[in-house]
Every structure is written in C-alpha cells, then in structure tokens.
Design a protein around this motif. Structure first.
Motif, PDB file in Angstrom:
ATOM      1  N   TYR A 205       0.426   4.007  -2.917  1.00 18.86           N
ATOM      2  CA  TYR A 205       0.261   5.434  -2.645  1.00 18.86           C
ATOM      3  C   TYR A 205       1.328   6.256  -3.388  1.00 18.86           C
ATOM      4  O   TYR A 205       1.016   7.268  -4.014  1.00 18.86           O
ATOM      5  CB  TYR A 205       0.328   5.729  -1.136  1.00 18.86           C
ATOM      6  CG  TYR A 205       0.320   7.209  -0.878  1.00 18.86           C
ATOM      7  CD1 TYR A 205      -0.845   7.937  -1.006  1.00 18.86           C
ATOM      8  CD2 TYR A 205       1.505   7.883  -0.593  1.00 18.86           C
ATOM      9  CE1 TYR A 205      -0.851   9.315  -0.841  1.00 18.86           C
ATOM     10  CE2 TYR A 205       1.506   9.255  -0.415  1.00 18.86           C
ATOM     11  CZ  TYR A 205       0.324   9.957  -0.542  1.00 18.86           C
ATOM     12  OH  TYR A 205       0.331  11.319  -0.396  1.00 18.86           O
TER      13      TYR A 205
ATOM     14  N   ILE B  27      -6.288  -4.094  10.281  1.00 21.83           N
ATOM     15  CA  ILE B  27      -6.693  -3.386   9.055  1.00 21.83           C
ATOM     16  C   ILE B  27      -6.887  -1.900   9.345  1.00 21.83           C
ATOM     17  O   ILE B  27      -6.448  -1.052   8.553  1.00 21.83           O
ATOM     18  CB  ILE B  27      -7.965  -4.022   8.453  1.00 21.83           C
ATOM     19  CG1 ILE B  27      -7.630  -5.415   7.901  1.00 21.83           C
ATOM     20  CG2 ILE B  27      -8.558  -3.139   7.355  1.00 21.83           C
ATOM     21  CD1 ILE B  27      -8.842  -6.242   7.515  1.00 21.83           C
ATOM     22  N   ARG B  28      -7.495  -1.569  10.475  1.00 17.18           N
ATOM     23  CA  ARG B  28      -7.645  -0.150  10.845  1.00 17.18           C
ATOM     24  C   ARG B  28      -6.273   0.490  11.049  1.00 17.18           C
ATOM     25  O   ARG B  28      -6.042   1.632  10.633  1.00 17.18           O
ATOM     26  CB  ARG B  28      -8.510  -0.008  12.100  1.00 17.18           C
ATOM     27  CG  ARG B  28      -9.990  -0.258  11.849  1.00 17.18           C
ATOM     28  CD  ARG B  28     -10.866   0.131  13.046  1.00 17.18           C
ATOM     29  NE  ARG B  28     -10.545  -0.599  14.268  1.00 17.18           N
ATOM     30  CZ  ARG B  28     -11.051  -1.777  14.613  1.00 17.18           C
ATOM     31  NH1 ARG B  28     -11.929  -2.372  13.832  1.00 17.18           N
ATOM     32  NH2 ARG B  28     -10.700  -2.353  15.753  1.00 17.18           N
ATOM     33  N   GLN B  29      -5.354  -0.249  11.679  1.00 21.29           N
ATOM     34  CA  GLN B  29      -4.000   0.280  11.897  1.00 21.29           C
ATOM     35  C   GLN B  29      -3.299   0.512  10.554  1.00 21.29           C
ATOM     36  O   GLN B  29      -2.596   1.505  10.389  1.00 21.29           O
ATOM     37  CB  GLN B  29      -3.175  -0.668  12.772  1.00 21.29           C
ATOM     38  CG  GLN B  29      -3.599  -0.651  14.219  1.00 21.29           C
ATOM     39  CD  GLN B  29      -3.307   0.689  14.872  1.00 21.29           C
ATOM     40  OE1 GLN B  29      -3.865   1.724  14.526  1.00 21.29           O
ATOM     41  NE2 GLN B  29      -2.432   0.687  15.824  1.00 21.29           N
ATOM     42  N   LEU B  30      -3.461  -0.415   9.634  1.00 19.67           N
ATOM     43  CA  LEU B  30      -2.851  -0.254   8.308  1.00 19.67           C
ATOM     44  C   LEU B  30      -3.368   1.023   7.645  1.00 19.67           C
ATOM     45  O   LEU B  30      -2.593   1.794   7.072  1.00 19.67           O
ATOM     46  CB  LEU B  30      -3.136  -1.483   7.441  1.00 19.67           C
ATOM     47  CG  LEU B  30      -2.603  -1.436   6.014  1.00 19.67           C
ATOM     48  CD1 LEU B  30      -1.082  -1.322   5.990  1.00 19.67           C
ATOM     49  CD2 LEU B  30      -3.050  -2.694   5.255  1.00 19.67           C
ATOM     50  N   LYS B  31      -4.666   1.259   7.738  1.00 18.71           N
ATOM     51  CA  LYS B  31      -5.243   2.492   7.187  1.00 18.71           C
ATOM     52  C   LYS B  31      -4.606   3.716   7.849  1.00 18.71           C
ATOM     53  O   LYS B  31      -4.220   4.672   7.173  1.00 18.71           O
ATOM     54  CB  LYS B  31      -6.756   2.506   7.383  1.00 18.71           C
ATOM     55  CG  LYS B  31      -7.414   3.803   6.906  1.00 18.71           C
ATOM     56  CD  LYS B  31      -8.891   3.827   7.298  1.00 18.71           C
ATOM     57  CE  LYS B  31      -9.535   5.127   6.927  1.00 18.71           C
ATOM     58  NZ  LYS B  31      -9.270   6.200   7.869  1.00 18.71           N
ATOM     59  N   ASP B  32      -4.477   3.676   9.171  1.00 19.10           N
ATOM     60  CA  ASP B  32      -3.875   4.803   9.894  1.00 19.10           C
ATOM     61  C   ASP B  32      -2.415   5.009   9.483  1.00 19.10           C
ATOM     62  O   ASP B  32      -1.953   6.145   9.336  1.00 19.10           O
ATOM     63  CB  ASP B  32      -3.966   4.589  11.410  1.00 19.10           C
ATOM     64  CG  ASP B  32      -5.403   4.656  11.939  1.00 19.10           C
ATOM     65  OD1 ASP B  32      -6.306   5.123  11.198  1.00 19.10           O
ATOM     66  OD2 ASP B  32      -5.613   4.227  13.094  1.00 19.10           O
TER      67      ASP B  32
ATOM     68  N   ILE C 235      -0.949   4.180   6.570  1.00 22.22           N
ATOM     69  CA  ILE C 235      -0.877   4.742   5.212  1.00 22.22           C
ATOM     70  C   ILE C 235      -1.340   6.200   5.218  1.00 22.22           C
ATOM     71  O   ILE C 235      -0.809   7.030   4.471  1.00 22.22           O
ATOM     72  CB  ILE C 235      -1.663   3.875   4.207  1.00 22.22           C
ATOM     73  CG1 ILE C 235      -1.100   2.442   4.179  1.00 22.22           C
ATOM     74  CG2 ILE C 235      -1.632   4.498   2.811  1.00 22.22           C
ATOM     75  CD1 ILE C 235       0.403   2.323   3.902  1.00 22.22           C
ATOM     76  N   THR C 236      -2.287   6.542   6.081  1.00 26.04           N
ATOM     77  CA  THR C 236      -2.692   7.945   6.212  1.00 26.04           C
ATOM     78  C   THR C 236      -1.522   8.788   6.707  1.00 26.04           C
ATOM     79  O   THR C 236      -1.272   9.888   6.191  1.00 26.04           O
ATOM     80  CB  THR C 236      -3.901   8.063   7.171  1.00 26.04           C
ATOM     81  OG1 THR C 236      -4.996   7.318   6.621  1.00 26.04           O
ATOM     82  CG2 THR C 236      -4.319   9.514   7.358  1.00 26.04           C
TER      83      THR C 236
ATOM     84  N   SER D 223       0.863   9.294   3.931  1.00 27.76           N
ATOM     85  CA  SER D 223       0.352  10.282   2.956  1.00 27.76           C
ATOM     86  C   SER D 223       0.555  11.711   3.422  1.00 27.76           C
ATOM     87  O   SER D 223       0.516  12.637   2.607  1.00 27.76           O
ATOM     88  CB  SER D 223      -1.123  10.021   2.650  1.00 27.76           C
ATOM     89  OG  SER D 223      -1.948  10.434   3.724  1.00 27.76           O
TER      90      SER D 223
ATOM     91  N   TYR E  56       0.812  -1.215   0.000  1.00 26.50           N
ATOM     92  CA  TYR E  56       0.000   0.000   0.000  1.00 26.50           C
ATOM     93  C   TYR E  56       0.846   1.267   0.000  1.00 26.50           C
ATOM     94  O   TYR E  56       0.425   2.292  -0.547  1.00 26.50           O
ATOM     95  CB  TYR E  56      -1.002  -0.017   1.159  1.00 26.50           C
ATOM     96  CG  TYR E  56      -2.141  -0.963   0.865  1.00 26.50           C
ATOM     97  CD1 TYR E  56      -3.089  -0.655  -0.111  1.00 26.50           C
ATOM     98  CD2 TYR E  56      -2.245  -2.182   1.521  1.00 26.50           C
ATOM     99  CE1 TYR E  56      -4.115  -1.541  -0.414  1.00 26.50           C
ATOM    100  CE2 TYR E  56      -3.269  -3.067   1.229  1.00 26.50           C
ATOM    101  CZ  TYR E  56      -4.198  -2.735   0.254  1.00 26.50           C
ATOM    102  OH  TYR E  56      -5.201  -3.608  -0.053  1.00 26.50           O
ATOM    103  N   THR E  57       2.029   1.211   0.563  1.00 25.16           N
ATOM    104  CA  THR E  57       2.919   2.374   0.469  1.00 25.16           C
ATOM    105  C   THR E  57       3.346   2.578  -0.983  1.00 25.16           C
ATOM    106  O   THR E  57       3.327   3.709  -1.488  1.00 25.16           O
ATOM    107  CB  THR E  57       4.146   2.201   1.391  1.00 25.16           C
ATOM    108  OG1 THR E  57       3.684   2.057   2.744  1.00 25.16           O
ATOM    109  CG2 THR E  57       5.073   3.396   1.297  1.00 25.16           C
TER     110      THR E  57
END
Length: 183
Positions: free
Chosen positions: A28, A167-172, A174-175, A178, A24-25
């Motif tokens: 992005y 999964i929530r941590q992964l989203k955080d 990648i945020t 970003s 995901y990095t």
C-alpha cells in the motif's frame, strides 16, 4: 520540489517483512510513493518470553545502526511500520528524527508501552496476544489518545485460527492503514 517519503519496516523476530501485515502495508505504501527500507536483525539469542528485554536492546541497537545508513535527510516524512519487538526499535528511532513521522504499530509488546507517543501512532493488537498486557495497553492508549484497534481473539500475529475471518480482518486492517491521515 516533490516531497520524498520513506517507510522503514521493522519486523518481529518470527514475523518477517513478507508476512501478510507487513507485506500488504508495504505494498500500500508503495502506491503512495514511499521508498521502502527494511530493517533486519542478526545473531539474536534464542527467543524466550523472559529474554525479551535483552533481545529488545539488541534489536534497538541493530535497528539504530541500520537506520544510520539511510540518508534520512533526503526525506520530508517517515512512516515507521513495526511488528512486535520491532515496535520498541521504531519508538526509539522516531525520537531521533526531526521531520514529520508516523508509526503504524502491529502487535506491540509490553516493552513498547512506556515508549508510546501521542499524535503519531496507530496501534493494532489482538485481544488474545500473550506478549502484551491488553488492559494496560488500552489504558495508556486512552490516556495518550492513541488510536488502538483491537482484533477480537487475535493472537500475536493478529490471527484467530479461522482463515476466512483472518483474511477479512487483514482487509479491514489495511483499509484502516489506508485511512491514516496524511499517509
């Protein structure tokens, strides 16, 4: 002339470039017009915690050889994205470039800590990672003013065993990636 940007991905030994943090990095960074180069390692000795220094030397050597084949002079900036032992190689490679660079470092190992540099890095590490002395990492990051994001109960893959939480941590994560300045 348009600025050309390069992302060099340096995986861990068992954490290849298509696993979530790196995948995901990369995805992005592609949206930000980065060219992606993935470093791979070969013929490494069997992994054991006490063999990490020896493996680190081999990984650094192989990463340097691969990096020499990249036409770095064609780029205005580089971001190194590393995982685990790849962070050691990324720290060495960053010392060889004379253009703007950043380093997104996922789960550094103890060998990485003396190589950390002020002003260019963002680090993610789990509080339950057995391959890094978390309090030493925190101390050095504080001294060098390096942003450190600790994942509560995260292991060496920044996972906790709770899939939905991970999964929530992964989203955080990648945020946060970003929002790294000038990325």
């Amino acid at each position: 002339m348009k600025k050309r940007k390069l992302a060099v991905i340096l995986p861990g030994l068992g954490y290849h470039c298509d696993k979530p943090l790196l995948y995901y990095t990369k995805k992005y960074l592609k949206t930000k017009s980065y060219d992606i180069e993935e470093i791979t390692y070969h013929d490494l000795p069997q992994w054991k915690k006490d063999s990490l220094p020896q493996i680190g030397k081999i990984v650094v050597q192989q990463a340097c050889e691969a990096f020499e084949k990249i036409s770095v002079k064609d780029y205005n900036e580089i971001v190194f994205v590393s995982k685990s032992i790849g962070s050691v190689a990324a720290c060495y490679l960053s010392q060889t470039v004379d253009i703007d660079w950043k380093h997104i470092c996922f789960t550094p190992v103890d060998l990485t800590i003396p190589l950390l540099e002020t002003g260019h890095m963002t680090i993610f590490s789990g509080t339950d990672d057995p391959l890094v002395d978390g309090s030493h990492l925190e101390r050095v990051c504080k001294e060098k003013k390096i942003p450190l994001h600790r994942i509560k109960h995260g292991n060496h893959s920044l996972e906790t065993g709770d899939v939905l939480y991970d999964i929530r941590q992964l989203k955080d994560i990648i945020t946060i990636v970003s929002k790294i300045e000038n990325l």
